[in-house]
Design an enzyme around this catalytic site. Sequence first.
Site, short mmCIF file in Angstrom:
data_model
loop_
_atom_site.label_atom_id
_atom_site.label_comp_id
_atom_site.label_asym_id
_atom_site.label_seq_id
_atom_site.Cartn_x
_atom_site.Cartn_y
_atom_site.Cartn_z
NE ARG A 158 -7.87 8.85 6.56
CZ ARG A 158 -8.22 10.20 6.82
NH1 ARG A 158 -8.99 10.78 6.21
NH2 ARG A 158 -7.43 11.12 7.46
CG PHE B 11 12.50 18.15 -3.60
CD1 PHE B 11 11.54 18.80 -3.79
CD2 PHE B 11 12.53 16.64 -4.04
CE1 PHE B 11 10.24 18.35 -3.99
CE2 PHE B 11 11.15 16.31 -4.27
CZ PHE B 11 10.16 17.00 -4.43
CE1 TYR C 234 -3.38 2.82 0.82
CE2 TYR C 234 -1.83 3.45 2.49
CZ TYR C 234 -2.87 3.69 1.74
OH TYR C 234 -3.66 4.95 1.77
#
Length: 418
Positions: free
Chosen positions: A229, A289, A172
């Site tokens: 969730r 980043f 997932y």
Amino acid sequence: MELLRKWLGHPEDIYNLLRFKMGGYRAVMPRMDTDSLGCGLRTCYRYLNQTSRSFAAVIQALDGELRHAVCIFYLVLRALDTVEDDMSIPLDVKVPMLHEFHSHLYQPDWKYTESKEKDRQVLEDFPTISMEFRNLSKVYQDVISDICHKMGVGMAEFLEKKVDSQHEWDKYCHYVAGLVGIGLSRLFSASELEDSIVGQDTNLANSMGLFLQKTNIIRDYLEDQMEGREFWPREVWSRYAKKLSDLAKPENIDVAVQCLNELITNALHHVPDVLTYLSRLKNQSVFNFCAIPQVMAIATLAACYNNQQVFRGVVKIRKGQAVTLMMDATNIKAVKAIMYQYVEEIYQKIPSTDPSSNKTQQVIASIRAASLPGSPLASRHHYSPIYLSCAMLLAALSWQYLSTLSKATEEFVQAEKN
């Protein structure tokens, strides 16, 4: 007074907050000139700033054409994610949408105007995003389209499927974050700002995404529970409770923390891969980043480890701490020192009775070996007492000045009204 006590306990936070506010952040995130951009790109950057506070600044700090490619990549995946999150879309409609979403990148007029999600503008004005996608070089288009396709298929798979095993947890997280890491790495290499190996080594790129996603899932236990969730793997939590929601009950707090510690230990296994990945980067804007979210993640895990507050509220790192990490994480040596520091914090908190204690100690040993800081950790945070005293005095004077100025302004405005 409580805030003052926290600051006095972490004087480097005061110093770095001042440094950040006085323009130091420009060294990490220089301002982008949007005036020279076309109308479509300006619109895309506006959507970027509206939909992401955390990624917008670091994306806009990237060099050259890579900046535009990553901006469009983010917006395309945000649009895809908006479809997945929209509970008003029936499953028999949503599943085909997710599977076919990548094809809409080549359909100039395609848009979706029935979403109820807060970020629906990226679907309603998808023609602008897809137009700028088609304006990118083909090497960028191919990466973005491929990742969008794979992610859409993965999202559809988990729409009605709960995360049971740890293998499925990894799967997932791969679909929703690992693929992002792989896509970004391929974009870095396509830009030629980074070597080809960065985009080719999908295992390391996947670990970059998994480490961030697992950290978010672990930290957000209570918020996810409140919104219905569940992302913690059943294979782990079922050893501690009959239902995942039971971990939030006060009488289960001890086993809840043990479950938490086991999941954090699982996430820490990705850190050596993260360090190897970052050590390969050459471009400064790309390094910043990639590194900043990773050091934020390790600091978050250190704050969550063995912490009952995860099941009672929100666990966040301090604002000054976040700024310090952002300012420091600009080279691999500093990042290794940061990782080393936070796993040492975790090590000091390992309960001898914790079922995962041996595994936690083992993974920390592997991170220590991967980090091996060449200089004392104290060098990151060591400032002389006089220097810190001056910084704290300056902070206090600045606070007093701004408070006085704010009060005077309010009085002036009130007087004008009268």
